[in-house]
Design an enzyme around this catalytic site. Structure first.
Site, PDB file in Angstrom:
ATOM      1  N   ASP A 160      -2.634  -5.166  -5.011  1.00  0.00           N
ATOM      2  CA  ASP A 160      -3.017  -6.798  -4.538  1.00  0.00           C
ATOM      3  C   ASP A 160      -2.492  -7.606  -4.749  1.00  0.00           C
ATOM      4  O   ASP A 160      -1.859  -8.568  -4.346  1.00  0.00           O
ATOM      5  CB  ASP A 160      -3.998  -7.248  -5.743  1.00  0.00           C
ATOM      6  CG  ASP A 160      -3.966  -7.122  -7.625  1.00  0.00           C
ATOM      7  OD1 ASP A 160      -2.545  -7.350  -7.191  1.00  0.00           O
ATOM      8  OD2 ASP A 160      -4.380  -6.674  -7.935  1.00  0.00           O
TER       9      ASP A 160
ATOM     10  N   HIS B 123      -0.470   3.438  -4.832  1.00  0.00           N
ATOM     11  CA  HIS B 123      -1.539   2.857  -3.918  1.00  0.00           C
ATOM     12  C   HIS B 123      -0.894   2.038  -2.687  1.00  0.00           C
ATOM     13  O   HIS B 123      -2.043   1.889  -1.930  1.00  0.00           O
ATOM     14  CB  HIS B 123      -2.266   2.986  -4.957  1.00  0.00           C
ATOM     15  CG  HIS B 123      -3.313   4.008  -5.662  1.00  0.00           C
ATOM     16  ND1 HIS B 123      -3.777   3.274  -7.075  1.00  0.00           N
ATOM     17  CD2 HIS B 123      -2.453   5.186  -5.581  1.00  0.00           C
ATOM     18  CE1 HIS B 123      -3.947   5.109  -7.354  1.00  0.00           C
ATOM     19  NE2 HIS B 123      -3.344   5.574  -7.282  1.00  0.00           N
TER      20      HIS B 123
ATOM     21  N   CYS C 278       2.609   6.829  14.537  1.00  0.00           N
ATOM     22  CA  CYS C 278       3.901   6.475  15.154  1.00  0.00           C
ATOM     23  C   CYS C 278       4.577   6.093  13.698  1.00  0.00           C
ATOM     24  O   CYS C 278       6.201   5.833  13.634  1.00  0.00           O
ATOM     25  CB  CYS C 278       4.075   5.297  15.759  1.00  0.00           C
ATOM     26  SG  CYS C 278       4.050   3.095  15.760  1.00  0.00           S
TER      27      CYS C 278
ATOM     28  N   CYS D 250      -2.382  -0.800  16.905  1.00  0.00           N
ATOM     29  CA  CYS D 250      -0.396  -0.460  17.028  1.00  0.00           C
ATOM     30  C   CYS D 250      -0.042  -0.688  18.002  1.00  0.00           C
ATOM     31  O   CYS D 250      -0.549  -0.378  19.719  1.00  0.00           O
ATOM     32  CB  CYS D 250      -0.211   0.851  16.452  1.00  0.00           C
ATOM     33  SG  CYS D 250       1.759   0.308  16.945  1.00  0.00           S
TER      34      CYS D 250
ATOM     35  N   GLY E  88      -3.287  -2.972 -18.661  1.00  0.00           N
ATOM     36  CA  GLY E  88      -4.144  -2.263 -17.872  1.00  0.00           C
ATOM     37  C   GLY E  88      -4.674  -1.293 -16.889  1.00  0.00           C
ATOM     38  O   GLY E  88      -5.824  -1.196 -15.766  1.00  0.00           O
TER      39      GLY E  88
ATOM     40  N   ASN F 220      -4.541  -3.051 -23.216  1.00  0.00           N
ATOM     41  CA  ASN F 220      -5.589  -2.645 -23.174  1.00  0.00           C
ATOM     42  C   ASN F 220      -6.731  -3.384 -23.983  1.00  0.00           C
ATOM     43  O   ASN F 220      -6.611  -3.921 -25.129  1.00  0.00           O
ATOM     44  CB  ASN F 220      -6.265  -1.366 -23.157  1.00  0.00           C
ATOM     45  CG  ASN F 220      -6.548  -1.176 -21.786  1.00  0.00           C
ATOM     46  OD1 ASN F 220      -6.984  -1.535 -20.446  1.00  0.00           O
ATOM     47  ND2 ASN F 220      -5.808   0.255 -21.248  1.00  0.00           N
TER      48      ASN F 220
ATOM     49  N   GLU G  45     -12.669  12.023 -17.567  1.00  0.00           N
ATOM     50  CA  GLU G  45     -11.213  12.360 -16.428  1.00  0.00           C
ATOM     51  C   GLU G  45      -9.987  12.635 -16.390  1.00  0.00           C
ATOM     52  O   GLU G  45      -8.997  13.142 -16.076  1.00  0.00           O
ATOM     53  CB  GLU G  45     -11.446  12.041 -15.344  1.00  0.00           C
ATOM     54  CG  GLU G  45     -10.894  10.699 -14.432  1.00  0.00           C
ATOM     55  CD  GLU G  45     -12.584   9.763 -15.071  1.00  0.00           C
ATOM     56  OE1 GLU G  45     -13.586   9.879 -15.342  1.00  0.00           O
ATOM     57  OE2 GLU G  45     -12.184   8.551 -13.348  1.00  0.00           O
TER      58      GLU G  45
HETATM   59 ZN    ZN Z   1       1.294   3.251  16.222  1.00  0.00          ZN
END
Ligand code: ZN
Length: 270
Positions: free
Chosen positions: A121, A136, A147, A167, A205, A231, A239
């Site tokens: 973000d 991420h 490309c 693109c 967090g 937290n 998990e």
């Molecule tokens: Zn491209």
């Protein structure tokens, strides 16, 4: 070593045991050489960005298998773009909160070598942090997977359109510069450098449920470093890796990171 917990409300009230744990966390931060931070969705929830995995999050509206994989983008770009627009809708117009600003302040003061975030973000950059490893990816830019071209995203224009952008170099459909399911997580080399000789990791967090971020505190702990987590709750996602004691923080401060981290930073920086 087991986790020592301080409920921040008790610290504020001057409750003795909570205060002891809080002071110990501050002492560790003062005496630590190199420090690093790890942040996750929880730090941005207080800025109004819904956690992707929450009941209001994008995965509840756009099931991962159908929209959130890189294959979904390859098979049907216009459909995948419904998810991408929803992501910009969720993060658009949001401002950093006290937790983001406290981490930026610690970096400026030389108390934080850098931070690893699972968030896309841009709020750490907006708060002024410079050494940010976005494992991420980021929603600031569009990416051509063919490309490699990257360009600035204009969320307003993208939200106003129903077209898939292409693109300018090779004509392929673009996607956000965000790591979707089936794509490689980024930044391992930078993370290795950041965690080398790291004596303190501040976690904020994140419930440490998502690989590989969940392994970073363990890396620091195994090398003899300390882990302090800020937290809202002590719960761990099912998990999460085996709950051996070393995967847990040494100290857990319970409270909203937008309150606890600024208090911690200002106590540390004096
Ligand atoms: Zn491209």
């Amino acid at each position: 070593m087991s986790t020592r917990v301080a409920i921040y409300e008790d610290v504020e009230r001057g409750e003795r045991e909570a205060l002891e744990v809080w002071e110990e966390a501050l002492a560790w931060a003062r005496e630590s050489g190199k420090s690093a931070a790890l942040t996750g969705a929880g730090i941005s929830v207080e800025s109004g960005v819904p956690d992707f995995r929450s009941p209001q999050g994008v995965w509840a509206r756009f099931p991962v298998e159908e929209y959130g994989t890189i294959e979904a983008f390859f098979v049907n770009p216009p459909k995948a773009w419904r998810l991408y627009r929803a992501i910009w809708g969720d993060i658009g117009g949001k401002e950093p909160n006290g937790a983001h600003r406290a981490l930026a302040e610690l970096e400026r003061a030389g108390r934080l070598a850098g931070l690893v975030t699972q968030n896309i973000d841009n709020l750490h950059h907006a708060a002024g942090s410079r050494a940010v490893i976005e494992i991420h990816g980021d929603a600031r830019r569009l990416q051509c997977v063919r490309c490699g071209r990257l360009e600035q995203a204009d969320p307003e224009a993208l939200l106003a359109s129903t077209e898939v952008p292409h693109c300018a170099d090779c004509g392929s459909p673009l996607k956000p510069n965000v790591v979707f399911f089936g794509e490689a997580v980024r930044g391992f080399t930078e993370i290795d450098a950041l965690l080398a000789d790291c004596e303190l990791m501040v976690v904020a967090g994140t419930s440490s449920s998502v690989w590989p971020a969940n392994t970073l505190p363990l890396t620091v702990a195994r090398a003899g470093g300390r882990v302090i987590e800020f937290n809202l709750s002590a719960e761990r996602a099912p998990e999460a890796p085996a709950l051996s004691e070393r995967t847990l923080p040494d100290i857990l401060v319970l409270g909203e990171a937008g309150t606890t981290l600024p208090a911690f930073a200002s106590a540390l920086l004096g």
